[in-house]
Design a protein around this motif. Sequence first.
Motif, short mmCIF file in Angstrom:
data_model
loop_
_atom_site.label_atom_id
_atom_site.label_comp_id
_atom_site.label_asym_id
_atom_site.label_seq_id
_atom_site.Cartn_x
_atom_site.Cartn_y
_atom_site.Cartn_z
N ILE A 1 1.07 -1.01 0.01
CA ILE A 1 -0.20 -0.14 0.03
C ILE A 1 0.86 1.05 0.11
CG2 ILE A 1 -1.69 1.31 1.45
CD1 ILE A 1 -2.58 -1.39 2.58
N SER B 1 -2.67 2.61 -4.50
CA SER B 1 -3.10 1.80 -3.50
C SER B 1 -2.91 2.63 -2.36
CB SER B 1 -2.76 0.52 -3.65
OG SER B 1 -1.36 0.56 -3.25
N HIS B 2 -4.19 2.49 -1.58
CA HIS B 2 -3.87 3.37 -0.10
C HIS B 2 -5.11 2.68 0.89
CE1 HIS B 2 -7.12 5.32 -2.39
NE2 HIS B 2 -7.57 5.61 -1.27
N LYS B 3 -5.23 3.23 1.96
CA LYS B 3 -5.98 2.71 2.83
C LYS B 3 -6.47 3.76 3.82
CE LYS B 3 -6.99 -1.02 6.01
NZ LYS B 3 -6.32 -2.02 6.79
#
Lengths: 710, 710
Positions: free
Chosen positions: A597, A627-629
């Motif tokens: 991520i 991509s990340h959270k």
Amino acid sequence: MLLSHLRAISKATFTKPLSLSSSSMASTEETLRKTLADKLSAVELQGNTVRSLKASSAPKPDIDAAVQALNALKLEKTSIEKSLQSLLSASDSREAFRQSVVNTLERRLFYIPSFKIYRGVAGLYDYGPPGCAVKSNVLSFWRQHFVLEENMLEVDCPCVTPEIVLKASGHVEKFTDLMVKDEKTGTCYRADHLLKDYCNEKLQKDLTLSSDKAAELKHVLAMLDDFSSQELGAKIKEYGITAPETKNPLSDPYPFNLMFQTSIGPSGLASGFMRPETAQGIFVNFKDLYYYNGNKLPFAAAQIGQAFRNEISPRQGLLRVREFTLAEIEHFVDPEDKSHPKYAEVADLEFFMFPREEQMSGQSAKRLRLGEAVSKGIVNNETLGYFIGRVYLFLTHLGIDKDRLRFRQHLANEMAHYAADCWDAEIECSYGWIECVGIADRSAYDLRAHSEKSGVALVAHEKFSEPKEVEKLVITPIKKELGLAFKGNQKKVVEALEAMNEKEALDLKAALESKGEVEFEVCTLGKTVTINKNMVTVHKEIRKEHQRVFTPSVIEPSFGIGRIIYCLFEHAFYTRASKAGDEQLNVFRFPALVAPIKCTVFPLVQNQKYEEVAKLISKSLTAAGISHKIDITGTSIGKRYARTDELGVPFAVTVDSTTSVTIRERDSKDQVRVDVENAASVIREVSEGQRTWEDVWATFPHHSSTAADE
Amino acid sequence: MLLSHLRAISKATFTKPLSLSSSSMASTEETLRKTLADKLSAVELQGNTVRSLKASSAPKPDIDAAVQALNALKLEKTSIEKSLQSLLSASDSREAFRQSVVNTLERRLFYIPSFKIYRGVAGLYDYGPPGCAVKSNVLSFWRQHFVLEENMLEVDCPCVTPEIVLKASGHVEKFTDLMVKDEKTGTCYRADHLLKDYCNEKLQKDLTLSSDKAAELKHVLAMLDDFSSQELGAKIKEYGITAPETKNPLSDPYPFNLMFQTSIGPSGLASGFMRPETAQGIFVNFKDLYYYNGNKLPFAAAQIGQAFRNEISPRQGLLRVREFTLAEIEHFVDPEDKSHPKYAEVADLEFFMFPREEQMSGQSAKRLRLGEAVSKGIVNNETLGYFIGRVYLFLTHLGIDKDRLRFRQHLANEMAHYAADCWDAEIECSYGWIECVGIADRSAYDLRAHSEKSGVALVAHEKFSEPKEVEKLVITPIKKELGLAFKGNQKKVVEALEAMNEKEALDLKAALESKGEVEFEVCTLGKTVTINKNMVTVHKEIRKEHQRVFTPSVIEPSFGIGRIIYCLFEHAFYTRASKAGDEQLNVFRFPALVAPIKCTVFPLVQNQKYEEVAKLISKSLTAAGISHKIDITGTSIGKRYARTDELGVPFAVTVDSTTSVTIRERDSKDQVRVDVENAASVIREVSEGQRTWEDVWATFPHHSSTAADE
């Protein structure tokens, strides 16, 4: 003879004694063992002295002095024992390190033993979410670095493979490991594993081992890969090795084929296997791929895919598994011209290489300029050198530590007879030096094997710009004369005459001209016959040829993706104290390229306005494919940073206002302040490598974290 | 009962009679068959008239008139026969179209029959370079569109699967097709294929078939998937179907398991299979994934990977293969709340849907607004609707023609008993309507099955913010009274009482209170017993509960990647006349997103300066990660454009000066002129979708191609 290739990716050189770090260790160990042995005899001798003094009722002062000397000797002995023990248990600290990496990896689901709720299957692992993302990043970069940069022809072939293909390649016959069975329970073991365990156990635990015996056991470890079935069996008998659990006697070793077998179609008659490597799918398509490339050499084909190996008893976690992803390249070249147009781009790279000669003479790997290794002939040719350089760049870009990476050349006995040269990229981890990439010049072997078995010519053509006059030797047996002389044997004599190579034919010609007749051996008859000059003519002829037809050589870089990833995990892992100093926090220092991520986004406190800003940034990141959270749990920011460091996430965006946010870098823990509207693009640039963190740090105002932060 | 799911991706609905285009065809066919039958009787009747006139030596004018009428009738009959024939051979033109697509695909190595030099293996195909690139693009987009956009947890599990997992899922028992054997040679056939071929052959070739018989055969085709082994066997006997090659009699149908079997480890005792789908790897990891997601629902896990199916006799090229790539999503939700936060984003999409009711009443698929389908309850819930919408966007972005795409709801008999609702994305191609994506609400079935088999609870928890008082119905059998009354049967009566649901228990209570006793059926005894009010008490109790524990429902979109790609090939293919008009040129109109190569770069003529410009542009494209190819062959530019169109390359850069180049768009053949230094970035923007071709066309000067160009 195929063995060396067939084992290429399977047999890491765990047992080779001559590694970078272990060779000095080995000499210390030998000294200690010798000193210990000397000291033991001295103790024994002095003990005898004490006993005889006592027996002869010698004066007390004499006895006391002797006892004191004995005790001093015993103390020295104990101290040497301790040194030896601690030297031998250096592997304990490696194991402790491994345990903390593996614990973190399993707890954060980088990987999961497959079918865990059913108690799993040895040698099968799942990649959980972060592991799967790392794998997918490694493969994307592989595609960019090799397929795209080199314009390779990527193909995608099935895993299910009919028997005939793997017969041609030699896998049906030779892709085996030696196995022994517990003679009472039938439990199976890898013969070399049992012998290896025995030797290691002895070497590590038995302090009284003589240094000669220790040397012998080490020799056995070094030779393990080369032992025949008989030699392995003999050693197992000699050392009295029994089944580990039951202590029952063991059978003689016998070969077990490592391919998963199945049958194709409903009849049960068509035998097939799950492919043990992806390369064969490329070889059988050579003709079409050559055509696709405009009938031009050189060109490379590539394939990424699953391969299967039914290990007898898998060990070493992710390094020795029953199903794994391979990425293989088959670069086809004219055997007469192995230069590479882009060779100059890598010739100045310098890294650890471990040529055959250094291994044989007990030296260590050394830093070499690639160009020097090629020009001195240490590396066989430019194309092989080019790929070694490209593999070095690939691995170090991923985050493999260049000081724990070496290119080891195969020894003559490791290499197949047809191979021109072969180098393994080995990465050092807690299990030792692990072969992760094999780079082999396999000459024309594979294409020839499939040409023969299939009857389809897998060859290349070089059209001459104008026809060339070629001198050809023509051997013409005079069948009438031969028939009269040899009757029913005529055919075999004719074949033997026609099968002569140029030198033999010229020798025969000279002998006939000088002596009129000559003794000639016909293998197929098992005897020598007399040939006179009426029976055969040998002369040279000039022919016009329009093209050269030849079987291309193949240079094969073959990547064990799972092994590379596991080594990467170890190289990226470190711990650091928490701010309060009360616990050790785990960090993976993955480059952004590899990180599962790229970025975590969190509101500093639970608050609708901050959450909206976080969502806004998240939306821009998604659109940019980063991509990340989002983490909106109410935990302290320090805990959330620790959680994200443990996944190797390189950047964290913390929303602490509605106009600007902080961006934190994982390893330095430095923070900058960036406007909300720029946050996503800064993250994108620094994640995709268009911008460095240093540049970001120099551009934006610094943010000093408060005590509460970490 | 599992059958419907197990067949989900395998059984395309080739045989369903009620497709968009075929329903009107069906009624025309029926009319023609009836008219033809009428005409045939009329011809026979008139023939008799002529004969009797002749026999009775009637006057010549009468005979002539009768003959003339007969001839007119025969002409009409022939004309009707022709119409019927041409209607029935509509499939011929579809086959011709398919042949030209397939020829192009094979010639340009989009795919290759695997192991071709060994005469191949049915149902196994390689993707060659352009096919492999298309596949890799489709999978990248899948990851972006689903995994990244929805923050799914991607996992990667092995193909080799131990038996116990597939026993729990039902595959070991039910993943079968019915097979018949040639009783003399042992050759195997799929029973339904033979019956299908027989019916199709009759319907297409036998013009004298009565419309009743035609209707019967069509009914058989429609019912094929639902036939039991006995029903299939009976039909095969009834129609006298024999082995196609030998005409030998056939065995009765029996089930053949479609999984490739192997054994894991050296003992040969641990049975395993190559997975038939990727979903099970996700289900067995539910517990870990739920934890990874912070013990929160809903969340989705995803997996891309190989799956295997040992087809009895593969047909239909890339559509029915023995090894294929699946991309599957398992979205876990609270069964009591199947809303979706992003549902509004897709609710206004409008596309062809084919609900159950329309299929049953013989109507066609119709354009529906997704939001309407959900609000009317046609689609069971929001989450299912959301995924239908996302799948629609995914497929149409790839280049699937929205007019040849429909979402067909499963009929009640196609669906497993536990499934809440199920829709297939079907794409029309030359083989008919092909199921390419299945989107099913599978309720709690899979997690429950693995919970039971493994003994590990695969459940979710909803913690109440404060404890809830829950009213529970308590049924207490009074064992003493029951024992006196029923003796040895007591246990079964007690079990039956305890097994009552709430309504039954309340009814019983009411009856006991009003009448004092009641007749009560005990299934396990197979009879009714009399229960009086001393034998059981039923009352309500209030309990405090702190959380709700439940098995999540799963909504599963499952993508057959190879099928999608094949349909995409057909939808993208067209031909156009060459400029000279002397040949038909093939073009694939792939969107840039999917195109195997984004751009070809060629010097207009062979010239060192132009080649250097070409290399410069190539280098920038490589750095930007844009796949491309330099073509420096000396062929005419028209030929080179044609070659590139046939690979579906959307853009071509032609170097005809050292300062500026032309960029050509594939489908319009329009060309613009761009400075050398901007060429690569224009290609990048238009390939990655940051810019449209229309925008490029509006920005740069147009270049009109000379006659020589094309």
